[in-house]
Write a protein that holds these residues in place. Structure first.
Motif, mmCIF file in Angstrom:
data_model
loop_
_atom_site.group_PDB
_atom_site.id
_atom_site.type_symbol
_atom_site.label_atom_id
_atom_site.label_comp_id
_atom_site.label_asym_id
_atom_site.label_seq_id
_atom_site.Cartn_x
_atom_site.Cartn_y
_atom_site.Cartn_z
ATOM 1 N N VAL A 127 9.732 2.269 1.354
ATOM 2 C CA VAL A 127 10.064 3.777 0.805
ATOM 3 C C VAL A 127 9.559 3.904 -0.373
ATOM 4 O O VAL A 127 8.761 4.736 -1.012
ATOM 5 C CB VAL A 127 11.313 4.371 1.144
ATOM 6 N N GLY A 128 10.216 2.803 -1.262
ATOM 7 C CA GLY A 128 9.597 2.827 -2.676
ATOM 8 C C GLY A 128 8.056 2.655 -3.208
ATOM 9 O O GLY A 128 7.419 3.125 -3.676
ATOM 10 N N LEU A 129 7.886 1.506 -2.207
ATOM 11 C CA LEU A 129 6.243 1.274 -2.443
ATOM 12 C C LEU A 129 5.516 2.530 -2.056
ATOM 13 O O LEU A 129 4.494 2.710 -2.684
ATOM 14 C CB LEU A 129 6.174 0.031 -1.336
ATOM 15 N N ILE A 130 5.597 3.152 -0.975
ATOM 16 C CA ILE A 130 4.821 4.363 -0.556
ATOM 17 C C ILE A 130 4.779 5.177 -1.449
ATOM 18 O O ILE A 130 3.994 6.073 -1.771
ATOM 19 C CB ILE A 130 5.135 4.752 1.007
ATOM 20 N N TRP A 131 6.127 5.581 -2.136
ATOM 21 C CA TRP A 131 6.429 6.402 -2.780
ATOM 22 C C TRP A 131 5.510 6.402 -4.337
ATOM 23 O O TRP A 131 4.610 7.176 -4.813
ATOM 24 C CB TRP A 131 7.850 6.590 -3.421
ATOM 25 N N TRP A 132 5.536 4.981 -4.604
ATOM 26 C CA TRP A 132 4.961 4.571 -5.953
ATOM 27 C C TRP A 132 3.307 4.673 -5.535
ATOM 28 O O TRP A 132 2.703 5.344 -6.632
ATOM 29 C CB TRP A 132 5.087 3.041 -6.159
#
Lengths: 357, 360, 306
Positions: free
Chosen positions: C154-159
């Motif tokens: 989630v964090g990676l894609i958001w970033w």
């Protein structure tokens, strides 16, 4: 009316013709509601089919169709088997009742057997298993073994068979453990492993240390194993891979003896329409091995209970039993009649909660 | 290097050749699959494509093709109008369910009164039910600009839950021993969508499907609305200049698709299926989307595509029970057929050219 | 009726697990849709991942290999979709539906022989110290690795979508493929990569069900989770953070529903099961006025005509 008559006679002529072709071998067809790889309901029926093949060898030919949707598609699948010269057709789900009746009317020379339904014809029998006898045994073990006095029950749909199972299990758990409480979850599915796992987890988290299930996957077994200190029972199939814990016993649908007997009857020309409801006595309901996780005395009692039912000495619904609302159902020593059991739509006294509708 | 070059107009020749090409490729690939499963590939393919049409029991299977194909065609025709105009209703499954519920609901409400008026009323209710369900994405799109693909898809799940609630609750057969499912409408003469001519499979749903095909054909080729639909799909800007009112088009296209899907559901529940049950819907609404594309969104194409789908279903069933092929293999085979049919369509609209690599 | 028998701590912990498969699949689909492609075949890719992961885990004895195989299986199936829609320029809606049909059939064929087998167990990470924190320890820090993988994703894609150049290009392709092409971006290549990523994620989600959540193999075992993942992307209005929220909501409604029943509440199950979808529609309506809407090129066919 004239039209139906016309069709019937056309089909009759055809049925005769195809019947004559397949004289030497008896052809037995099966209509399954799920895939044979479901590991539960359909899987066990297919084991029955394989047992026929093994028993009769070259004398029979079996055919099957899996994952048949209930409704118009089922009618076509059944008709197709009849057309292809099947002498005996088993339709193995309640939802196949109306299609089976419709096809049976058109093929009076083909024998039909519908599982778990209630409509018959001269060439259509129904057969079902008294699973509730197995539930009584489970209830006994559950009542004896629970420490939290909370039994979790994963129910499928609010239909008589499921309600009967809950009642039978509750009565026998209550008999040996007056403190017992049943927590019931209606999953509204026969088969949805992820949801069944969630249901089992929810029950365990709310204190249940025994899980009974009326759904077909092993997901609740795995959830119980993960949680630890919870016992379960196999449903439909033995689920032996979860022995000796959490699975301490099981109810197995054993259709093979019935399927072999009915095939034999067709071969001998002695087949007659009937409505049978067989239990532990005829071997249609089998109690899977009770593992060492169950204390010896409890196991002996459970086996004695099973024996009493097998010999017809004991009926799981023997009075006095009241309905949930407190009104009297069965008087002292009175035994429930099959009609009431088949349409059972009420809980017995002591179960909390309502049957959804 | 191969390059695709758009044809100024879709090739008429390839429009007819590509489906045949796809069927041939599927037979080859499917044959390899069946051979890998240890079955005679020629026999399997022949069973699927030949038996239902010309086999020993074709007299039974041919009518069944109509019964299985009719709902697919009826729904796909409705969907194709919207698809041509760039309006994406993929919730036909939900509209089909709701049409069946409202249609059956009217029939069950009158039980056991017998009257010739009941069936027409059910037809009306079925169409209205499907129409109403489709109006939700239409109105939300017009009023709030929501995406109709997503709203109509969400409403499928809602309809499925509604179906379960009805089969277990209000519509449950009071004489059904407590089992889920409604009364059997086939045993209620006034509400029964019976075969019109015995042995032909023709019921009102099949008739409706044929009428829909003709109607859509006339609409698209002869009527200004049909012209507007085509124009909107091809050149939305130009359409606006030509006086097309997009809002009206959304209402008409989604409404028609919904009403036809609702009708299909109603004819199915009162005829071949007979009752409202938890598993009443078997995916006709989704399969019809594929049928619409296989038919290249053309009414006649859809007619043929619907019958072809029905053929693979019925032939597949025969192959299962006669040859012991697993249901999964048939499903895979159908998937392949769809893949190839979709893939070869590129030849209709594009030319394949050998192009030199450009020098930078 | 006994509300007290529901433990919020355990409820939240099971919610984390219930949400993981749909979270993984939805994150993959999010990237695909952000690139302007609508792949309705999530269910087919999930179930293919479920059996590939299961079979490899059983044969190798290693769940880790299983998950890798699941991602591979999902991606291979997605490659079919990419070939159809990006090379043969077929309609995406129809291709996606066909993919689901194909995946369901393929998985049952592959799965014959794996019914009734127990896969190798996946260890639960009991993180020391953090796991001992009251309440939060049980809710957040006592899960298997895949749960954390999902959260990290989630964090990676958001970033990536928000700050990285790759994300910018991906969004450009999804918003206006003609403009992106004119700027010199390889639209087709970028979309194929996104589709493969989506397939891999769906495969992981499926394997989470067959290897951890259930764990067993049975035909059709994903039972519609792929469709929920599709709904989830819409609910989240194509934002990674909201996918997480949505996964908790969708997973949470089921878990809560079951818990309420166990606690003795008589609830209309069907109507409650409708609620996430109705909420999704509501969200669509509310955010229609918002800037965050569907990628403009979603579902449209791209052909570079020079």
């Amino acid at each position: 009316m004239k039209l139906t008559h016309l069709l019937t006679s056309a089909a009759l002529a055809l049925g005769l013709a195809t019947g004559a072709v397949a004289q030497d071998t008896t052809k037995v067809g099966f209509i399954y509601v799920g895939p044979i790889g479901d590991g539960g309901w359909t899987y066990e029926h297919d084991k029955g089919r394989l047992a026929i093949e093994e028993h009769f060898g070259d004398q029979v030919e079996t055919v099957y169709q899996e994952s048949v949707p209930e409704g118009a598609d089922a009618e076509r699948a059944i008709t197709q088997m009849a057309l292809q010269g099947a002498d005996l057709i088993f339709t193995t789900s309640f939802g196949f009742m109306e299609p089976t009746v419709a096809v049976a009317e058109k093929f009076p020379n083909v024998k039909f057997e519908h599982a778990t339904g209630y409509k018959t014809l001269p060439n259509l029998s129904t057969y079902s298993a008294r699973f509730y006898e197995g539930r009584a045994v489970q209830g006994h073990i559950a009542g004896k073994m629970t420490k939290s006095n909370i039994v979790g029950y994963i129910a499928s749909f609010p239909i008589p068979e499921v309600i009967r199972g809950i009642n039978a299990a509750y009565l026998h758990a209550k008999k040996v453990n007056p403190e017992i409480e049943f927590k019931i979850i209606w999953a509204y599915t026969w088969f949805d492993p992820a949801k069944e796992a969630d249901a089992a987890t929810a029950l365990i988290e709310q204190g249940a240390d025994v899980i009974l299930q009326h759904t077909d996957s092993t997901a609740p077994q795995a959830a119980a194993e993960k949680a630890g200190d919870v016992i379960t029972f196999g449903q439909a199939s033995d689920m032996a891979e979860y022995k000796p814990l959490p699975r301490v016993s099981s109810i197995i649908d054993n259709w093979a003896p019935y399927y072999i007997a009915r095939t034999q009857a067709v071969m001998d020309g002695t087949w007659e329409s009937q409505q049978v409801w067989q239990g532990i006595d005829k071997g249609m309901v089998k109690i899977g091995e009770i593992t060492d996780a169950v204390p010896a005395d409890v196991r002996d009692e459970a086996l004695a209970l099973k024996q009493a039912m097998a010999e017809g000495e004991y009926h799981p619904f023997t009075g006095p039993i009241n309905r949930q609302d407190g009104s009297a159902w069965l008087a002292e020593g009175e035994v429930a009649d099959d009609g009431t059991l088949l349409g059972m739509d009420f809980y017995v006294e002591g179960i909390s909660g309502q049957i959804p509708n | 290097m191969l390059k695709l070059e758009k044809r100024p107009q879709p090739s008429r020749l390839w429009t007819w050749v590509t489906p045949l090409l796809a069927v041939v490729i599927t037979m080859l690939a499917g044959g390899a699959l069946f051979a890998a499963l240890g079955k005679d590939p020629v026999e399997a393919i022949a069973t699927i494509f030949w038996q239902p049409l010309f086999g020993e029991f074709a007299f039974y299977y041919r009518p069944q093709l109509l019964i299985k194909g009719a709902p697919l065609i009826l729904i796909a025709i409705g969907l194709s109008l919207g698809f041509r105009a760039g309006i994406w209703n993929i919730g036909a499954e939900g509209q089909y369910i709701v049409g069946a519920l409202t249609g059956a609901g009217v029939g069950l409400a009158f039980y056991p009164t017998e009257s010739v008026l009941i069936f027409p009323l059910m037809v009306l209710a079925g169409a209205l039910g499907g129409w109403g369900w489709a109006m939700i994405p239409a109105v939300l799109k017009l009023r709030f600009g929501t995406n109709e693909i997503l709203v109509s898809l969400m409403l499928v799940y809602v309809a499925e839950q509604l179906l379960a609630a009805m089969a277990l609750g209000p519509m449950k057969n009071p004489e059904g021993m407590g089992f889920p499912g409604s009364r059997n409408l086939r045993q209620y003469e006034s509400a029964h969508n019976a075969e019109l001519i015995t042995g032909t499979g023709m019921h009102w749903g099949v008739v409706a499907a044929f009428i829909a095909v003709i109607f859509a054909y006339v609409l698209l080729t002869r009527h200004s609305l049909g012209y507007h639909i085509r124009l909107t799909g091809q050149a939305p800007r130009a359409a606006r200049f030509a006086g097309v009112r997009p809002a009206r088009l959304v209402l008409v296209c989604l409404g028609t698709a919904g009403a036809l899907a609702g009708l299909a559901g109603m004819f199915e529940v009162s005829g071949p299926a007979g009752q409202v049950s938890i598993d009443f819907n078997v995916g006709y609404g989704f399969t019809a989307i594929i049928v619409a594309f296989l038919g290249r969104l053309h009414p006649l194409g859809i007619l043929l595509a619907g019958l072809l789908m029905a053929l693979t279903y019925i032939g597949g069933e025969i192959a299962q029970s006669n040859m012991g092929l697993p249901a999964a293999a048939i499903q895979l085979f159908q998937g392949m057929l769809l893949f190839f049919l979709l893939a070869v369509d590129v030849l209709t609209n594009y030319r394949i050219r050998l192009a030199r690599r450009e020098v930078a | 009726m006994d509300m007290g028998s529901i433990s919020p701590e355990l409820l939240l912990a099971s919610l984390m697990v219930a949400a993981t498969p749909i979270l993984l699949a939805a994150l993959g689909e999010l990237v695909v849709e952000r690139a302007g492609v609508l792949n309705l075949g999530v269910e087919g890719m999930m179930i293919t991942g479920a059996i590939c992961g299961f079979a490899v885990a059983v044969n190798s004895g290693s769940p880790a290999f299983g998950f890798v195989a699941a991602a591979g299986g999902g991606a291979v199936l997605a490659l079919l979709f990419a070939a159809l829609t990006q090379v043969a320029l077929a309609n995406q809606v129809a291709s996606g539906l066909a993919l689901t049909l194909f995946g369901l059939g393929l998985s049952s064929l592959l799965g014959q022989g794996y019914v009734g087998i127990k896969p190798p167990p996946v260890a639960r990470l009991d993180i020391p110290l953090l796991g001992d924190i009251p309440f939060l320890g049980r809710v957040l820090f006592s899960h298997d690795l895949m749960v954390y993988f999902g959260l990290a994703l989630v964090g990676l894609i958001w970033w990536m979508l928000k700050y990285s150049r790759a994300g910018l290009i991906l969004r450009a392709v999804g918003e206006n493929h003609d403009a992106a092409h004119a700027l010199g971006y390889k639209v087709v290549r970028i979309r194929v990569a996104a589709i493969l990523f989506g397939g891999a994620c769906a495969g992981l989600g499926g394997a989470y069900i067959s290897l951890i959540r259930v764990p067993q193999w049975t035909e059709g075992m994903t039972a519609g989770a792929g469709w929920i993942a599709l709904a989830l992307v819409v609910f989240a209005s194509w934002k990674a953070g909201r996918v997480l929220l949505g996964a908790w909501l969708f997973g949470g409604v089921t878990v809560l529903q079951l818990n309420l029943q166990a606690a003795g509440f008589a609830i209309p199950v069907e109507y409650l099961s409708m609620s996430p979808y109705l909420i999704t529609i509501l969200v669509l309506v509310i955010m229609a006025g918002d800037k965050s809407r569907a990628p403009a090129s979603l579902g449209r066919i791209f052909h570079a005509s020079q």
